[in-house]
Design an enzyme around this catalytic site. Structure first.
Site, PDB file in Angstrom:
ATOM      1  N   SER A  86       0.891  -1.403   0.049  1.00  8.81           N
ATOM      2  CA  SER A  86      -0.011   0.009  -0.085  1.00  8.81           C
ATOM      3  C   SER A  86       0.684   1.358  -0.050  1.00  8.81           C
ATOM      4  O   SER A  86       0.254   2.352  -0.655  1.00  8.81           O
ATOM      5  CB  SER A  86      -0.991   0.038   1.382  1.00  8.81           C
ATOM      6  OG  SER A  86      -0.176   0.026   2.421  1.00  8.81           O
ATOM      7  N   ASP A  99      -3.445   7.829   8.684  1.00  6.67           N
ATOM      8  CA  ASP A  99      -4.674   7.050   9.028  1.00  6.67           C
ATOM      9  C   ASP A  99      -4.181   5.874  10.022  1.00  6.67           C
ATOM     10  O   ASP A  99      -4.942   4.937  10.238  1.00  6.67           O
ATOM     11  CB  ASP A  99      -5.599   6.018   7.576  1.00  6.67           C
ATOM     12  CG  ASP A  99      -4.446   5.185   7.298  1.00  6.67           C
ATOM     13  OD1 ASP A  99      -3.406   5.086   7.581  1.00  6.67           O
ATOM     14  OD2 ASP A  99      -4.686   4.735   5.992  1.00  6.67           O
ATOM     15  N   HIS A 154      -0.761   4.365   7.248  1.00 11.94           N
ATOM     16  CA  HIS A 154       0.090   5.328   6.027  1.00 11.94           C
ATOM     17  C   HIS A 154       0.324   6.676   6.618  1.00 11.94           C
ATOM     18  O   HIS A 154      -0.330   7.111   7.465  1.00 11.94           O
ATOM     19  CB  HIS A 154      -1.015   5.037   4.868  1.00 11.94           C
ATOM     20  CG  HIS A 154      -1.251   3.655   4.827  1.00 11.94           C
ATOM     21  ND1 HIS A 154      -2.383   3.170   4.975  1.00 11.94           N
ATOM     22  CD2 HIS A 154      -0.733   2.644   4.221  1.00 11.94           C
ATOM     23  CE1 HIS A 154      -2.571   1.871   4.613  1.00 11.94           C
ATOM     24  NE2 HIS A 154      -1.634   1.471   4.363  1.00 11.94           N
TER      25      HIS A 154
END
Ligand SMILES: *[C@@H]1O[C@H](CO)[C@@H](O)[C@H](O)[C@H]1NC(C)=O
Ligand SMILES: *[C@@H]1O[C@H](CO)[C@@H](O)[C@H](O)[C@H]1NC(C)=O
Ligand SMILES: *[C@@H]1O[C@H](CO)[C@@H](O)[C@H](O)[C@H]1NC(C)=O
Ligand SMILES: *[C@@H]1O[C@H](CO)[C@@H](O)[C@H](O)[C@H]1NC(C)=O
Length: 384
Positions: A39, A341, A344
């Site tokens: 990610s 978040d 990240h």
């Protein structure tokens, strides 16, 4: 190893480097970027795959994801651009398009994996959020199941091979494409590396076999500074000690450092075998530690370990109600936060790290040197 370096020394190094790297630098030596990973580098693959395969979007498919730069969710797990986006911009290349995305919508007539609509000649991104063990369990915890589990590096590589066979009809074209590309290999979680590297099956070597000549492999970020881990540990672990200088859990950071040292050993092994390949280690860990040690100095005045977007609690992380949920809250100015978040980072933090990678000594050998040496060689200059 990095664990022997005192915080004071790191802070000093950060300060000096910050001054040295104040000028902007752009280099246009690579013609494309090819990216694999999780990610941290996913520019939209997971969003597309989840939306089409399960009709459910991951959190990164909802605002406030994307609010800062793109002003709509793109599938990037941040408020804006990722490290890979800043690197692409610095090289004068477009944002690296996700391989699984609108441009390669397999549900549309005549658009199959073997006939992508998009022009991927300036870059193609195979990175998928959730391709690490960490994120699998994270997403499972927050109730988002990744419908098809196989987004491992090995799977990404097999997509890449199929992709290669469609874009270059002759092997020599493929070679040229790969030789003029910067290949970003990661970041990918610790478990995956243990799997891939200790099992003696380095994906890097497969890419070299295919013709890649410059690979950049990032290490892990300091996971002990992650708001998600801090929340988890506060909740479920009896004893944990946070570093008074950074607020991070040093014991967890040591795990990242250990992982990174294994990774660097492995890269050195590959360098010894493939002497004509440039293998760059990107030190995400120490670049990020600069921020964690002196956040105010670099504009992160609202702190480092509290997430900008999330479901409340001391770190604004709720293990069952994630950023992107309509009930979550978002800070006013994400650029003053490091954590977006909980897992990240914000665009601002990624930008800071990317600048240090492109300009400064957090790449080894240095990205620009490697980059332009190649360019000179290809124009007939010798190694000097
Ligand atoms: C893919 O194409 C179909 C048909 O045109 C469309 O309905 C769908 O929304 C597209 N999916 C994505 C993720 O773009
Ligand atoms: C899709 O492919 C078919 C068969 O190859 C072709 O006849 C048709 O024109 C194509 N349609 C589009 C929109 O390209
Ligand atoms: C995942 O995909 C890779 C490459 O296609 C394959 O080698 C591997 O067996 C797959 N793993 C699982 C669990 O399906
Ligand atoms: C997390 O969010 C859920 C849903 O809003 C709520 O019921 C729960 O109490 C929250 N947990 C914590 C620790 O705040």
């Amino acid at each position: 190893m990095a664990s022997n370096i005192s915080p004071l020394k790191i802070a000093f190094a950060c300060a000096v480097l910050f001054l040295l790297s104040a000028s902007k630098y752009a280099c246009g030596c690579y013609k494309s970027i090819i990216s694999f990973g999780d990610s941290l580098a996913d520019t939209g693959n997971l969003l597309y795959l989840e939306s089409t395969l399960s009709n459910k979007k991951p959190p990164s498919g909802f605002l406030p994801y994307g609010e800062t730069f793109f002003h709509h969710p793109t599938g990037r797990p941040s408020d804006g651009r990722l490290i890979i986006d800043f690197i692409a911009q610095d090289m004068g290349l477009p944002f690296v398009p996700p391989f699984h995305g609108e441009g390669n919508n397999r549900t549309e007539p005549n658009r199959t994996m073997s006939s992508p609509r998009r022009n991927y000649r300036e870059g193609v991104n195979f990175a998928v959020g959730g391709s690490t063990a960490l994120e699998d369990s994270f997403f499972a915890k927050i109730g988002v199941k990744i419908p098809y589990a196989n987004v491992s590096l090995a799977a990404q590589l097999s997509w890449f091979k199929k992709f290669l066979s469609t874009i270059c009809h002759e092997p020599s074209n493929c070679k040229k494409f790969l030789q003029t590309s910067l290949v970003l290999m990661g970041e990918i979680g610790g478990n995956d590396y243990n799997h891939a590297l200790l099992g003696g099956k380095a994906e890097e070597e497969e890419l070299i076999k295919l013709g890649a000549t410059t690979l950049m492999v990032p290490g892990n970020l300091p996971i002990g500074c992650s708001a998600y881990y801090l929340t988890y540990f506060e909740r479920y672990m009896e004893k944990y000690i946070r570093d008074p200088n950074t607020g991070c859990i040093n014991r967890l950071n040591m795990f990242s450092e250990y992982h990174n040292s294994l990774l660097q050993m492995e890269l050195e092994r590959i360098r010894q075998i493939h002497t004509h390949t440039t293998i760059i280690y990107a030190d995400y860990y120490n670049a990020a530690m600069c921020i964690y040690l002196s956040p105010e100095k670099y504009g992160f005045s609202k702190g480092t370990v509290i997430a900008c977007c999330g479901g409340g609690g001391p770190f604004n992380v709720n293990l069952t109600m994630h950023c992107g949920d309509s009930r979550s809250t978002t800070c006013e100015d994400p650029s003053q936060y490091v954590s977006w978040d909980g897992l990240h980072l914000t665009e601002a933090a990624y930008k800071w790290i990317a600048r240090r990678l492109v300009e400064g000594p957090y790449t080894s050998p240095q990205l620009i040197t490697a980059n332009c040496a190649f360019s000179l060689k290809s124009r007939g200059f010798s190694d000097h």
